[in-house]
Write a protein that holds these residues in place. Structure first.
Motif, PDB file in Angstrom:
ATOM      1  N   ASP A   7      -1.204 -26.147 -11.890  1.00 17.55           N
ATOM      2  CA  ASP A   7      -0.648 -25.049 -11.080  1.00 17.55           C
ATOM      3  C   ASP A   7       0.799 -25.315 -10.681  1.00 17.55           C
ATOM      4  OD1 ASP A   7      -3.121 -23.778 -11.233  1.00 17.55           O
ATOM      5  OD2 ASP A   7      -3.822 -24.662  -9.354  1.00 17.55           O
ATOM      6  N   GLY A   8       1.591 -25.798 -11.623  1.00 18.17           N
ATOM      7  CA  GLY A   8       3.011 -25.991 -11.360  1.00 18.17           C
ATOM      8  C   GLY A   8       3.353 -27.195 -10.518  1.00 18.17           C
ATOM      9  N   ARG A   9       2.392 -28.078 -10.306  1.00 14.06           N
ATOM     10  CA  ARG A   9       2.628 -29.281  -9.516  1.00 14.06           C
ATOM     11  C   ARG A   9       2.308 -30.514 -10.358  1.00 14.06           C
ATOM     12  NH1 ARG A   9      -0.981 -30.174  -6.299  1.00 14.06           N
ATOM     13  NH2 ARG A   9      -2.491 -28.596  -7.010  1.00 14.06           N
ATOM     14  N   LEU A  10       2.944 -31.606 -10.033  1.00 18.70           N
ATOM     15  CA  LEU A  10       2.645 -32.891 -10.652  1.00 18.70           C
ATOM     16  C   LEU A  10       1.569 -33.558  -9.809  1.00 18.70           C
ATOM     17  CD1 LEU A  10       3.520 -34.873 -12.915  1.00 18.70           C
ATOM     18  CD2 LEU A  10       5.096 -35.883 -11.254  1.00 18.70           C
ATOM     19  N   VAL A  11       0.388 -33.768 -10.401  1.00 16.48           N
ATOM     20  CA  VAL A  11      -0.729 -34.314  -9.620  1.00 16.48           C
ATOM     21  C   VAL A  11      -0.977 -35.792  -9.885  1.00 16.48           C
ATOM     22  CG1 VAL A  11      -1.859 -32.083  -9.394  1.00 16.48           C
ATOM     23  CG2 VAL A  11      -2.433 -33.545 -11.327  1.00 16.48           C
ATOM     24  N   ALA A  12      -0.462 -36.308 -11.018  1.00 15.53           N
ATOM     25  CA  ALA A  12      -0.623 -37.734 -11.314  1.00 15.53           C
ATOM     26  C   ALA A  12       0.384 -38.125 -12.381  1.00 15.53           C
ATOM     27  CB  ALA A  12      -2.041 -38.036 -11.792  1.00 15.53           C
TER      28      ALA A  12
END
Length: 266
Positions: free
Chosen positions: A218-223
């Motif tokens: 969703d447009g975010r860096l999660v890892a």
């Protein structure tokens, strides 16, 4: 060996008109390594790559190349440092393979410097590396999808940039050619030190070939980090919404994701 280049994304928000695709994202691309961006469809992977390549201006934040805002740099200067293979490249109608691959050398030309033996060598090497030498005289629009993809990769290689960005370079390729392309990019990284950033859908291939993995949702860096640390059953569930088992790949030792469908959940 190529020169290590610093490519950094700082608090970038990316949008198409009123639709925000990437929100307040920051990352540093490891110089001289192979980085892979993974995520579900519409997670913002390709949009992020477009911003890195200066094809999409951030709504806020900035992309830096060697500490300079990439959008402020002259186009030719950027093109001599950073090469891009977009997801759906378009070739001029009727252009021959060798001529298209030769266009990868255009950024190195100028008012004084003309086509040289070094350019011929770069094109020949790129054609050989992608196994497209026998297609050199054929029109690109008469090739199969897999052949065209290898020709586009050859053009990117002929550019001989220090940084190479590729958006789904294994599209249209059968499994054997997918592995060949990723082996080729690994060779390019190891032999020349080229910094490579690839968007891939196949998480298992990403885990095999990445030195550094960026996982988006969703447009975010999660890892991010070494695939061995990043690719877990929890991450697969969060990013892809999928149940899976993660085991060591018996060939490479990297994480191997085994999806669990509803018919096999028991």
């Amino acid at each position: 060996m190529t020169k290590d280049r610093a490519l950094e994304v700082q608090q970038v928000t990316l949008a198409y008109q009123d639709r925000v695709v990437v929100s307040d994202l920051s990352l540093v691309v490891p110089a001289g390594r192979v980085s892979v961006i993974v995520g579900a469809n519409a997670s913002g992977k390709s949009t992020l790559l477009r911003a890195m390549a200066r094809l999409l201006a951030p709504r806020s934040g900035r992309v830096l190349l060697d500490g300079r805002i990439i959008g402020d740099m002259p186009t030719r200067e950027v093109a001599t440092v950073l090469g891009l293979l977009p997801q759906s490249p378009q070739a001029p109608e009727g252009i021959a393979v060798a001529d298209l691959v030769g266009r990868g050398r255009y950024p190195h030309q100028g008012w004084v410097r003309r086509w040289s033996a070094a350019d011929d060598a770069a094109v020949a090497e790129a054609l050989a590396a992608t196994d497209t030498g026998d297609l050199a005289d054929r029109p690109v629009d008469q090739l199969s999808g897999g052949q065209r993809q290898r020709v586009w990769i050859a053009m990117a290689l002929a550019q001989r940039t220090d940084v190479l960005l590729l958006d789904e370079p294994t599209t249209f390729l059968d499994v054997a050619h997918q592995v060949e392309v990723l082996d080729l990019l690994t060779d390019l990284n190891r032999d020349r030190g080229t910094t490579i950033v690839v968007v891939l859908h196949d998480l298992n291939l990403a885990a095999r070939y990445a030195d550094h993995l960026f996982a988006m949702k969703d447009g975010r860096l999660v890892a991010q980090g070494d695939p061995r640390a990043v690719v877990t059953e929890e991450l697969v569930a969060e990013v892809f919404g999928m149940s899976a088992r993660v085991i060591p790949d018996p060939v490479s030792g990297t994480p191997l994701v085994l999806p669990i469908g509803r018919h096999h959940a028991g």
